[in-house]
Design an enzyme around this catalytic site. Structure first.
Site, PDB file in Angstrom:
ATOM      1  N   GLY A   1      42.367 -21.427  -8.602  1.00 62.51           N
ATOM      2  CA  GLY A   1      41.590 -20.600  -7.683  1.00 62.51           C
ATOM      3  C   GLY A   1      40.733 -21.460  -6.789  1.00 62.51           C
ATOM      4  O   GLY A   1      40.195 -22.486  -7.218  1.00 62.51           O
TER       5      GLY A   1
ATOM      6  N   ALA B   1      34.057 -19.702  -6.331  1.00 60.07           N
ATOM      7  CA  ALA B   1      33.901 -20.301  -7.660  1.00 60.07           C
ATOM      8  C   ALA B   1      34.794 -21.535  -7.790  1.00 60.07           C
ATOM      9  O   ALA B   1      34.319 -22.627  -8.115  1.00 60.07           O
ATOM     10  CB  ALA B   1      34.229 -19.275  -8.733  1.00 60.07           C
TER      11      ALA B   1
ATOM     12  N   HIS C   1      32.373   0.836  -4.046  1.00 61.07           N
ATOM     13  CA  HIS C   1      31.399   0.579  -2.978  1.00 61.07           C
ATOM     14  C   HIS C   1      31.240   1.824  -2.112  1.00 61.07           C
ATOM     15  O   HIS C   1      32.231   2.421  -1.703  1.00 61.07           O
ATOM     16  CB  HIS C   1      31.900  -0.597  -2.132  1.00 61.07           C
ATOM     17  CG  HIS C   1      30.826  -1.181  -1.267  1.00 61.07           C
ATOM     18  ND1 HIS C   1      30.287  -0.495  -0.208  1.00 61.07           N
ATOM     19  CD2 HIS C   1      30.213  -2.375  -1.309  1.00 61.07           C
ATOM     20  CE1 HIS C   1      29.371  -1.263   0.364  1.00 61.07           C
ATOM     21  NE2 HIS C   1      29.309  -2.405  -0.282  1.00 61.07           N
TER      22      HIS C   1
ATOM     23  N   SER D   1      30.014  -3.295   5.756  1.00 57.76           N
ATOM     24  CA  SER D   1      28.976  -3.967   4.967  1.00 57.76           C
ATOM     25  C   SER D   1      27.819  -3.048   4.615  1.00 57.76           C
ATOM     26  O   SER D   1      27.360  -2.238   5.412  1.00 57.76           O
ATOM     27  CB  SER D   1      28.429  -5.156   5.730  1.00 57.76           C
ATOM     28  OG  SER D   1      27.257  -5.606   5.102  1.00 57.76           O
TER      29      SER D   1
ATOM     30  N   ARG E   1      24.743   0.661  -5.322  1.00 57.42           N
ATOM     31  CA  ARG E   1      26.091   1.102  -4.989  1.00 57.42           C
ATOM     32  C   ARG E   1      26.612   2.228  -5.861  1.00 57.42           C
ATOM     33  O   ARG E   1      27.182   3.195  -5.361  1.00 57.42           O
ATOM     34  CB  ARG E   1      27.034  -0.088  -5.115  1.00 57.42           C
ATOM     35  CG  ARG E   1      26.728  -1.100  -4.064  1.00 57.42           C
ATOM     36  CD  ARG E   1      27.562  -2.316  -4.214  1.00 57.42           C
ATOM     37  NE  ARG E   1      27.255  -3.187  -3.084  1.00 57.42           N
ATOM     38  CZ  ARG E   1      27.746  -4.384  -2.909  1.00 57.42           C
ATOM     39  NH1 ARG E   1      28.568  -4.889  -3.806  1.00 57.42           N
ATOM     40  NH2 ARG E   1      27.426  -5.089  -1.855  1.00 57.42           N
TER      41      ARG E   1
ATOM     42  N   GLU F   1      34.176 -14.103 -10.214  1.00 58.17           N
ATOM     43  CA  GLU F   1      34.450 -12.700 -10.525  1.00 58.17           C
ATOM     44  C   GLU F   1      35.377 -12.566 -11.735  1.00 58.17           C
ATOM     45  O   GLU F   1      35.408 -11.524 -12.397  1.00 58.17           O
ATOM     46  CB  GLU F   1      35.061 -12.007  -9.288  1.00 58.17           C
ATOM     47  CG  GLU F   1      35.109 -10.501  -9.414  1.00 58.17           C
ATOM     48  CD  GLU F   1      35.526  -9.781  -8.127  1.00 58.17           C
ATOM     49  OE1 GLU F   1      35.404 -10.358  -7.032  1.00 58.17           O
ATOM     50  OE2 GLU F   1      35.981  -8.628  -8.241  1.00 58.17           O
TER      51      GLU F   1
HETATM   52  C1  LIG Z   1      35.268  -6.942   1.557  1.00 57.78           C
HETATM   53  C2  LIG Z   1      34.358  -7.610   0.572  1.00 57.78           C
HETATM   54  C3  LIG Z   1      33.068  -7.938   0.924  1.00 57.78           C
HETATM   55  C4  LIG Z   1      32.216  -8.557   0.019  1.00 57.78           C
HETATM   56  N1  LIG Z   1      30.950  -8.869   0.406  1.00 57.78           N
HETATM   57  C5  LIG Z   1      30.134  -9.506  -0.466  1.00 57.78           C
HETATM   58  C6  LIG Z   1      28.818  -9.891  -0.069  1.00 57.78           C
HETATM   59  O1  LIG Z   1      28.399  -9.650   1.070  1.00 57.78           O
HETATM   60  N2  LIG Z   1      28.046 -10.537  -0.955  1.00 57.78           N
HETATM   61  C7  LIG Z   1      28.488 -10.835  -2.216  1.00 57.78           C
HETATM   62  O2  LIG Z   1      27.749 -11.440  -2.967  1.00 57.78           O
HETATM   63  N3  LIG Z   1      29.727 -10.496  -2.615  1.00 57.78           N
HETATM   64  C8  LIG Z   1      30.562  -9.837  -1.775  1.00 57.78           C
HETATM   65  N4  LIG Z   1      31.820  -9.494  -2.188  1.00 57.78           N
HETATM   66  C9  LIG Z   1      32.298  -9.921  -3.499  1.00 57.78           C
HETATM   67  C10 LIG Z   1      32.706 -11.382  -3.464  1.00 57.78           C
HETATM   68  O3  LIG Z   1      33.306 -11.673  -2.234  1.00 57.78           O
HETATM   69  C11 LIG Z   1      33.703 -11.758  -4.553  1.00 57.78           C
HETATM   70  O4  LIG Z   1      33.299 -11.254  -5.773  1.00 57.78           O
HETATM   71  C12 LIG Z   1      33.768 -13.261  -4.692  1.00 57.78           C
HETATM   72  O5  LIG Z   1      34.010 -13.854  -3.449  1.00 57.78           O
HETATM   73  C13 LIG Z   1      34.824 -13.696  -5.685  1.00 57.78           C
HETATM   74  O6  LIG Z   1      34.952 -15.089  -5.647  1.00 57.78           O
HETATM   75  P1  LIG Z   1      35.853 -15.854  -6.679  1.00 57.78           P
HETATM   76  O7  LIG Z   1      35.770 -17.277  -6.328  1.00 57.78           O
HETATM   77  O8  LIG Z   1      35.486 -15.470  -8.061  1.00 57.78           O
HETATM   78  O9  LIG Z   1      37.327 -15.295  -6.458  1.00 57.78           O
HETATM   79  P2  LIG Z   1      38.250 -15.167  -5.142  1.00 57.78           P
HETATM   80  O10 LIG Z   1      37.550 -15.516  -3.910  1.00 57.78           O
HETATM   81  O11 LIG Z   1      38.903 -13.854  -5.269  1.00 57.78           O
HETATM   82  O12 LIG Z   1      39.319 -16.300  -5.341  1.00 57.78           O
HETATM   83  C14 LIG Z   1      40.359 -16.213  -6.254  1.00 57.78           C
HETATM   84  C15 LIG Z   1      41.206 -17.449  -6.121  1.00 57.78           C
HETATM   85  O13 LIG Z   1      42.100 -17.499  -7.207  1.00 57.78           O
HETATM   86  C16 LIG Z   1      43.409 -17.711  -6.745  1.00 57.78           C
HETATM   87  N5  LIG Z   1      44.298 -17.068  -7.692  1.00 57.78           N
HETATM   88  C17 LIG Z   1      44.248 -15.814  -8.188  1.00 57.78           C
HETATM   89  N6  LIG Z   1      45.224 -15.614  -9.081  1.00 57.78           N
HETATM   90  C18 LIG Z   1      45.907 -16.779  -9.146  1.00 57.78           C
HETATM   91  C19 LIG Z   1      47.024 -17.210  -9.886  1.00 57.78           C
HETATM   92  N7  LIG Z   1      47.638 -16.421 -10.748  1.00 57.78           N
HETATM   93  N8  LIG Z   1      47.470 -18.473  -9.688  1.00 57.78           N
HETATM   94  C20 LIG Z   1      46.863 -19.307  -8.814  1.00 57.78           C
HETATM   95  N9  LIG Z   1      45.787 -18.957  -8.116  1.00 57.78           N
HETATM   96  C21 LIG Z   1      45.324 -17.710  -8.279  1.00 57.78           C
HETATM   97  C22 LIG Z   1      43.438 -17.143  -5.364  1.00 57.78           C
HETATM   98  O14 LIG Z   1      44.470 -17.745  -4.638  1.00 57.78           O
HETATM   99  C23 LIG Z   1      42.060 -17.512  -4.864  1.00 57.78           C
HETATM  100  O15 LIG Z   1      42.085 -18.839  -4.404  1.00 57.78           O
HETATM  101  C24 LIG Z   1      32.672  -8.846  -1.289  1.00 57.78           C
HETATM  102  C25 LIG Z   1      33.969  -8.516  -1.650  1.00 57.78           C
HETATM  103  C26 LIG Z   1      34.795  -7.873  -0.744  1.00 57.78           C
HETATM  104  C27 LIG Z   1      36.151  -7.445  -1.195  1.00 57.78           C
END
Ligand SMILES: Cc1cc2nc3c(=O)[nH]c(=O)nc-3n(C[C@H](O)[C@H](O)[C@H](O)COP(=O)(O)OP(=O)(O)OC[C@H]3O[C@@H](n4cnc5c(N)ncnc54)[C@H](O)[C@@H]3O)c2cc1C
Ligand code: SF4
Ligand code: FES
Lengths: 643, 257
Positions: free
Chosen positions: A46, A50, A272, A290, A336, A431
């Site tokens: 990922g 994160a 949301h 937003s 929310r 997440e």
């Molecule tokens: C439209 C929207 C608006 C948002 N706005 C906000 C905000 O304003 N403020 C806030 O705090 N939060 C916000 N959030 C929530 C926040 O964006 C997410 O919770 C957060 O970015 C998740 O980050 P992450 O690094 O955990 O995962 P992600 O960014 O989802 O990254 C997941 C990664 O894992 C990889 N991956 C997944 N499965 C596999 C697999 N099987 N094999 C290889 N790679 C894989 C993907 O390719 C990706 O690189 C929002 C969410 C959405 C949907």
């Protein structure tokens, strides 16, 4: 009923003074000497906030990092879509914020279903995140004098949210991506884009590697390492329609679960309140407007049922500003879960607006009158533009129509205070884990958590695993790698061989409908039992009737999708089962049987003040429940009121 | 606003089909009926793909992810225009109400030497990653950053930096340029960081390295035709290119890199 494990789960938190727990833990963690770091390999799956921040930081420390993502480049991870902002307890606005208040708001916002020690650490680290991102060149909004600007967000009465226009996630992710690419250049990160992780490899009870499929060539590969860090995001797409990007999935987390990692609180899902409503059966995803819009927009419906007048024909005294009416002190900024349920309640009662009657107004006319159209345009221009592009309605003139949509998942793989799952060597960040938001996440806190985990927690904790566990060298020629690889291969072959009548898309939509209807904003025992039945049936149908064309040895997006749908079909049953077993209402989990006379959540702390971590027993088999009791020292259990 | 249809559409699509990088490709025609004007362009392609699967024909491969205009994954040539007819709009944000009943729509992949075709409408844009890798960052390790407000950034600098940083890395600029130049993309990152105090230490080195990588990745030269600006969904301007040219000249003339 539920099979409960004999022993309780321990989050292995430090004890003593809350404010010094993280420092205490840092003191206790063993370090890895620089020359040994160079010999250690860490697999980071990922590249969202994160994973990107973790990969960059670990590589800077000298580890060899292998980084994987599904997209064609790390910069496109789903984090890119976050709009509103990121919280930090900087108190630059002098309005009474502090680490303690951010901590308290987060525990309360999560309805006392998160681990206090983790949340406190998150609030503490929040300030360093902003420092780090600014140093990288993230262009946060500024005041005229050049200092950083803040705004307020749902669930808080202080302004602690930092933002980059309406593109905060994009800018934070690009910061992490650029830091990663610097390490790619330095040779310390090896990048594997368009690779999907399909399994983890566990040897003698310790996570030692992964199986992946190259999405361009279809080739299966295995990778070995000294730790596996999953940063694979949330599972909101179990509902088909959500605000998540299309490739968001549960596959990585679910496969880890099937290898022994506990899955915690899957029923905690966030709906949301401000999304663009569904426009027809072709709808493929939902678009978030937003939450920051609620700073200036007022939410209302007509006071009369089935009112077909256009909004400008409804006089002021015939409008029901139901959030302001029900929650006078937070008003339109109510959290929310509360706002979403209030919208559903009005629509279910027949007060909904628009053609489908499944939406409510978000009206800026008062703000435009007060501040002028230019001020509103400067603040929200891009969002208004996006809304108009999608709906062909001009929100400067006509109130927006919004409806709740699945957005975020608080549940995830169970981790201890060090972010290590119950499988040693497997860490879970962002997440994908369950750790910090309890039963409901506050706005602008996911970005904070992802970056805290990746920049500031994992660099410390992963070293302890490497230093204390005398890991014997491992290579991908170990039999466990071969077994995991052939299991992944045969699963995809099995999908290709069904040769049925319906596309993966068909099954995904059908699953989404079951989940939204019965495991959505309001749940009850009967509906959940029905959902479990229906999911099982649908899963059987999938394996008899799915149709995927093409081969496994090429770029085949439908095969990818089918594999993810197959996992959602297994996972969703656990989600519904967890919702059934949690016989109380809290945060995003609303059980109709348990509500106050005013329709708010009725928690049951005597019986449910625990994190529910499930141990896999087989597809369709009942999982075993491991309870991690939650105790509250700094923020005693209370009522979550926004009145 | 532009032309908008309110009734269901019947369309002819001409789509580039190519099974793999080294396979021959060709345009293929499809007809679609009863397309809702409220659909997005990609939802229209979803409908086509469902119909193809039902008929036992392999669906059309196209890249997409966020479907809200921010990830930069989507992007196809629509009737010869990168991302289609609307300005400042990605393919995923284009809606079918922009088309008329009876239209024929030509859909092709980005075409550029630096972006080889993977399959059908999907191309390999990893050259962009390699350009960023060669210098598109501020070299600061996690940990030692000073308090965020210790680095004041004047409002105009922040706004300019933010406007440049908004690039989504989609590649439409390259696809729309007859020389397949990546100048708009590269200038967006160079100017984002050059506008900020944090980016000063590596200012010269960054522009020299990124331009060198751009050239070695086989992107063409810029001849100022301006097609890139017109196609860019994120509002990156030709003035960014002008600024980068100045940065580059300064670096060549005065820096010791
Ligand atoms: C439209 C929207 C608006 C948002 N706005 C906000 C905000 O304003 N403020 C806030 O705090 N939060 C916000 N959030 C929530 C926040 O964006 C997410 O919770 C957060 O970015 C998740 O980050 P992450 O690094 O955990 O995962 P992600 O960014 O989802 O990254 C997941 C990664 O894992 C990889 N991956 C997944 N499965 C596999 C697999 N099987 N094999 C290889 N790679 C894989 C993907 O390719 C990706 O690189 C929002 C969410 C959405 C949907
Ligand atoms: S400059 Fe514009 S067109 Fe080019 S990659 Fe960036 S966003 Fe796309
Ligand atoms: S799919 Fe993300 S920009 Fe179009």
């Amino acid at each position: 009923m539920v099979t409960v494990a004999d022993t309780t789960l321990d989050g292995r938190c430090p004890t003593g003074n809350m404010a010094s727990r993280w420092e205490q833990r840092q003191r206790d963690l063993k370090l890895v000497a620089p020359h040994n770091k160079r010999k250690s390999t860490i697999i980071v799956v990922g590249t969202g906030l994160a994973g990107g921040s973790a990969a960059a930081s670990l590589a800077e420390l000298g580890y060899n990092v292998l980084s994987f993502c599904i997209q064609d480049t790390p910069r496109r991870a789903h984090s890119i879509a976050a709009q509103g902002g990121i919280n930090a307890a900087k108190n630059y606005t002098n309005d009474g914020d502090s680490v303690w208040r951010l901590f308290y708001d987060t525990v309360k916002g999560g309805e006392w279903r998160a681990r206090e020690s983790n949340v406190y650490r998150l609030a503490q680290l929040s300030t360093s995140i902003i420092d780090q991102c600014v140093a990288q060149g993230v262009p946060f909004a500024r005041e005229y004098g050049g200092s950083l600007a803040n705004r307020s967000f749902g669930g808080a009465q202080v302004s602690r949210t930092f933002y980059c226009a309406g593109q905060t996630g994009q800018q934070l992710l690009l910061g992490a991506y650029q830091a990663m690419m610097r390490q790619v250049n330095a040779g310390r990160i090896k990048l594997f884009a368009r690779r999907e992780m399909l399994d983890i490899v566990v040897i003698d009870g310790v996570a030692r590697g992964i199986v992946t499929r190259d999405l361009v060539t279809g080739k299966f590969e295995t990778f070995a390492g000294d730790a596996v860090v999953l940063c694979t995001g949330g599972y909101g797409n179990a509902y088909y329609l959500s605000t998540n990007a299309k490739t968001c999935n549960v596959t990585a987390a679910w496969r880890a679960h099937k290898r022994g990692a506990y899955f915690a609180n899957p029923c905690y899902t966030q709906i949301h309140p401000t999304c663009i409503p569904v426009s027809g059966s072709h709808q493929s995803k939902l678009t978030l407007m937003s939450e920051s819009l609620r700073n200036d927009g007022r939410v209302w419906v007509s006071k009369s049922k089935d009112d077909s007048r256009s909004p400008d024909q409804i006089p002021e005294d015939e409008r029901d500003y139901y959030l302001e009416r029900r929650y006078p002190s937070y008003g339109n900024l109510a959290p929310r879960d509360v706002s979403s349920r209030a919208a559903k309640e009005r629509c279910d009662e027949g007060f909904g607006v628009g053609q489908s009657k499944m939406s409510v107004y978000l009206d800026f006319s008062a703000a435009i009158k007060r501040d002028g159209e230019d001020v509103i345009r400067a603040k929200y221009g891009n969002l208004f533009h996006m809304y108009e592009r999608i709906t062909a309605e001009n929100p400067y003139k006509v109130p927006m129509r919004i409806y709740p949509a699945v957005h975020y998942t608080m549940g995830g793989l169970w981790v201890d205070y060090n972010l290590q799952s119950n499988l040693p060597g497997l860490y879970v960040l962002g997440e994908a884990n369950f750790s910090d938001h309890g039963a409901n996440r506050l706005g602008a806190s996911a970005l904070m958590q992802g970056l805290a985990d990746g920049y500031f927690v994992i660099p410390y904790t992963v070293g302890d695993h490497i230093a204390t566990r005398k890991l014997s060298p491992v290579s991908t020629s170990a039999p466990e790698f071969g077994q995991a690889l052939s299991a992944s291969k045969s699963r995809l072959e099995a999908i290709l061989n069904v040769n049925g009548r319906h596309s993966a898309e068909h099954f995904h939509r059908a699953l989404g409908k079951i989940m939204w209807d019965h495991v959505g904003m309001a749940r009850n025992e009967k509906g959940l039992l029905k959902a479990i039945d229906m999911i099982r049936q649908l899963r059987d149908e999938f394996w008899k009737d799915v149709k995927v064309l093409g081969s496994g040895e090429s770029f085949n997006q439908n095969l990818e999708h089918a594999g993810r749908v197959a996992d959602f079909l297994e996972f969703s049953e656990l989600l519904a089962y967890d919702a059934l077993c949690r016989d109380e209402s809290c945060g995003g989990h609303f059980r109709e049987e348990h509500q106050t006379s005013e329709g708010e959540c009725a928690r049951n702390d005597d019986q449910f003040c625990y994190a529910a971590a499930w141990e896999y027993q087989g597809v369709g088999q009942e999982s075993i429940l491991h309870k991690e009791p939650l105790t509250f020292e700094e923020c005693p259990l209370g009522t979550r009121s926004y009145k | 606003m532009n032309h908008t249809s309110t009734k269901a559409l019947n369309l002819t699509l001409k789509i580039w089909r190519q099974a793999g990088p080294d396979q021959p490709g060709a345009l293929k025609s499809y007809t679609l009926t009863d397309i809702s004007p409220d659909m997005s362009f990609l939802e229209m392609l979803d409908v086509l793909n469902e119909q193809l699967i039902a008929k036992g024909e392999e669906p059309v491969a196209f890249d997409h992810d966020c479907r809200e205009g921010i990830c930069g994954t989507c992007g196809v040539m629509i009737n010869g225009q990168a991302h289609g007819p609307d300005s400042a709009t990605t393919t995923c944000q284009l809606h079918m109400r922009r088309f008329s009943d009876g239209d024929t729509i030509l859909i092709e992949p980005w075409r550029a030497r630096a972006f080889p075709i993977v399959r059908d409408l999907v191309v390999d844009r990893s050259a962009f990653d390699r350009i960023i890798q060669s210098g598109g960052y501020v070299s600061v390790n996690t940990g030692g950053a000073p308090d965020a407000n210790a680095i004041p950034v004047p409002g105009h600098a922040q706004q300019d930096a933010m406007a440049a940083a908004a690039c989504i890395g989609c590649g439409a600029c390259v696809a729309s340029c007859k020389n397949a130049s990546a100048m708009l993309f590269v200038s967006a990152k160079v100017t984002h960081l050059a506008d900020l105090p944090q980016g000063q230490a590596e200012r010269s080195k960054r522009v020299l390295n990124m331009v060198a990588t751009m050239d070695s990745e086989k992107f063409g030269n810029c001849t100022n035709t301006g097609e890139c600006e017109a196609a860019c969904p994120a509002g990156i301007k030709l003035s960014n290119i002008a600024q980068m040219n100045r940065e580059y000249m300064k670096a060549v003339l005065f820096s010791c890199e």
